[in-house]
Design an enzyme around this catalytic site. Structure first.
Site, PDB file in Angstrom:
ATOM      1  N   SER A  17      99.968  11.792  45.837  1.00 38.44           N
ATOM      2  CA  SER A  17      99.664  10.377  46.111  1.00 38.44           C
ATOM      3  C   SER A  17      99.993   9.579  45.105  1.00 38.44           C
ATOM      4  CB  SER A  17      98.302  10.325  46.760  1.00 38.44           C
ATOM      5  OG  SER A  17      97.441  10.538  45.594  1.00 38.44           O
ATOM      6  N   HIS A  18     100.277   9.976  43.954  1.00 35.59           N
ATOM      7  CA  HIS A  18     100.665   9.236  42.673  1.00 35.59           C
ATOM      8  C   HIS A  18     101.898   9.370  42.277  1.00 35.59           C
ATOM      9  CE1 HIS A  18      96.225   8.554  42.229  1.00 35.59           C
ATOM     10  NE2 HIS A  18      96.590   7.150  41.783  1.00 35.59           N
ATOM     11  N   GLU A  76      91.787   8.632  51.022  1.00 42.38           N
ATOM     12  CA  GLU A  76      91.165   9.587  51.817  1.00 42.38           C
ATOM     13  C   GLU A  76      90.746   8.832  53.275  1.00 42.38           C
ATOM     14  OE1 GLU A  76      90.527  13.427  52.827  1.00 42.38           O
ATOM     15  OE2 GLU A  76      91.234  12.489  51.011  1.00 42.38           O
TER      16      GLU A  76
END
Lengths: 344, 344
Positions: free
Chosen positions: B52-53, B193
């Site tokens: 996600s990064h 999330e």
């Protein structure tokens, strides 16, 4: 028929609390400087409704002095290990006088360099951290304080004790108001809370800790002999590890495991270090401190405006009451203290 | 009969990930210095299994650049507001180049004074904090980093958003090993999330947040429009407030509420400040650094010896794999990135 009744509690002024604390601390063998410093944190505890940090601690202090786990006349040694660092070697005495010895130089260095840190080494802890950060916030500084304790708390994912209750305290100056202050243990609950359940014979919730075999338990005694949990799962556990590191090895002092091992079962208060960081708002803000602190007030208003409490609010409400009307001290506690002073 | 199938993912070396990230960032309009700095954090994300990064963030960066919520060619300005303080004004650009601009001076001041702090001002955040503290730990320094975000999180005892996800990151050098690093949001869960639950049409646990009317809800969309909770109840809430204060007003930058208001519904990444504190172990320890860091290793061994994980362990395991074998990038993501570079 008249039944003679003893009073359940005695109302005392804070000056009377202070005088009593000083007198008893001297009687049990503490040097004058230490007695004054330690008495102030007990007065602050009673004043703010934190009775577990009030006169009750006279019993704890006396026990440590008589057991020889604290040096009652230690002379704190001040040094400057680096330009923005201060160190006070407490010589095995209580932490309060060590902090008093170093705090002015910490504040001065924070103003000179923008940020500074004070390490207290070789001190016995048996008080809260909020008096330290509140003193610095009263000086207009932002403050953080950390200390390990005894290894009583398991890391997340484990069941064996590694960490202490490892508090983190924070202070933020609020012009014209009492500062924003919190002082939180990174353990799930205070150890004293489990002690209270044990004494009352009450079970604890099954998510407070583990027995010595690593099983979750509701038996308070088993948790005290086993391990407590950290607050907030793996995040609280990470913060507890940070406190161990920065207020232990980073300042050349003991971890909670080393402190417990050094105690060797004597049941003394934790011996070790404390790290206090101070930041001068004027460092980054120059002559704009007032404007930016006013924006911080906007955040506090957004919290309180929805009915949520600021961390220090309950203490400050108790303080206002105590300063106006004094405090109620349980007669049973006063009797225990009298017995202490009489050397019983 | 042969059915032609498209690959689900493509294996790439980290050098290929870096080249792709740089090329696309330049194509979407970022200046060369920014493209290099931002690409490095995406490489680090893919390398450590934090997808996600990773390259996914190219889509986020492009959106910010096209929406005009980031200055793509901002030139960070370095200054020294006090002897142990460093400031980098990022000029509305991404935070990565601002950190690269200030980090060497932060490290130098930490070594000179024992402790030092760096404020990044007026920067756009869309990355994790662990690369910053890991860089400093690799320099042998102990590091803490804090940043507000957008007001998405309610204080304990309330239901209306005040705080950002307000991460706290910490780095500790481990001689001969990768450093001990954590980077934790003070919100109950990552905002991403909840986004994932929303996209999947799945309910969230009812203790993640509140709807806009302040009621607990399992509707992910309602939590995103309402408020998330902090982790760890009132303790997490106190820490979230601390992050707001020390990485907001203390450094003359925005709170999460101010950042969200400044965004004005554009949906941009948080704009504001970041505070990074660095402490040189040699400051307190002098020539005894090695001996005391070895005692810290004893604490790590006590954690890992009982089967508990250190915070950075999963990332480091992924890193070892990625460095040896490259990473798998979803083909669908690569197609989206290609479309981005083509200006679609």
């Amino acid at each position: 028929m008249t039944i003679a009744t003893a009073p359940v509690s005695v109302r005392m002024t804070l000056a009377e609390v202070r005088a009593l604390a000083r007198r008893v601390l001297l009687q049990v063998g503490l040097s004058g400087d230490h007695a004054h410093a330690v008495a102030e944190t007990m007065v602050a505890g009673e004043r703010d409704g934190c009775t577990s940090h009030g006169l009750y601690r006279l019993l704890v202090a006396a026990k440590s002095i008589r057991a020889g786990t604290v040096v009652p006349d230690a002379i704190p040694l001040l040094s400057e290990p680096a330009r923005a660092l201060v160190r006070v070697d407490g010589g095995g005495g209580f932490a309060q006088l060590a902090f008093e010895t170093g705090r002015a130089m910490l504040a001065e260095k924070a103003r000179r360099y923008g940020i500074a840190a004070l390490a207290l080494n070789h001190v016995v802890h048996f008080a809260a951290l909020w008096p330290e950060v509140e003193w610095l916030a009263d000086e207009g500084l932002v403050a953080l304080a950390f200390t390990p304790s005894h290894a009583w708390v398991a890391p997340a994912g484990g069941t064996q004790p590694v960490f202490g209750t490892n508090p983190i305290a924070f202070g933020w100056p609020r012009p014209g108001r009492l500062p924003f202050v919190f002082d939180l243990a990174t353990s799930a609950v205070a150890r004293g809370e489990i002690e209270l359940h044990r004494r009352a014979g009450k079970p604890v919730p099954d998510d407070w800790g583990y027995d010595a075999a690593g099983q979750a338990t509701t038996d308070a005694e088993a948790v005290l002999a086993g391990a407590m949990r950290t607050f907030g799962g793996h995040k609280g556990s990470a913060l507890a590890a940070m406190v161990e590191l920065i207020a232990g090895p980073l300042i050349g002092d003991m971890t909670s495991a080393e402190s417990l091992a050094a105690d060797g079962g004597a049941g003394g208060s934790p011996l070790g270090g404390e790290l206090i960081v101070a930041i001068d708002p004027a460092g980054f803000l120059g002559d704009q401190v007032e404007a930016h602190l006013a924006r911080a007030e906007g955040m506090f208003a957004a919290i309180e405006g929805q009915g949520a409490r600021l961390p220090s609010q309950r203490r400050y409400a108790a303080r206002a009451q105590s300063m106006a009307h004094g405090v109620e001290i349980p007669a049973a506690l006063l009797a225990d203290i009298d017995a202490l002073a009489a050397g019983e």
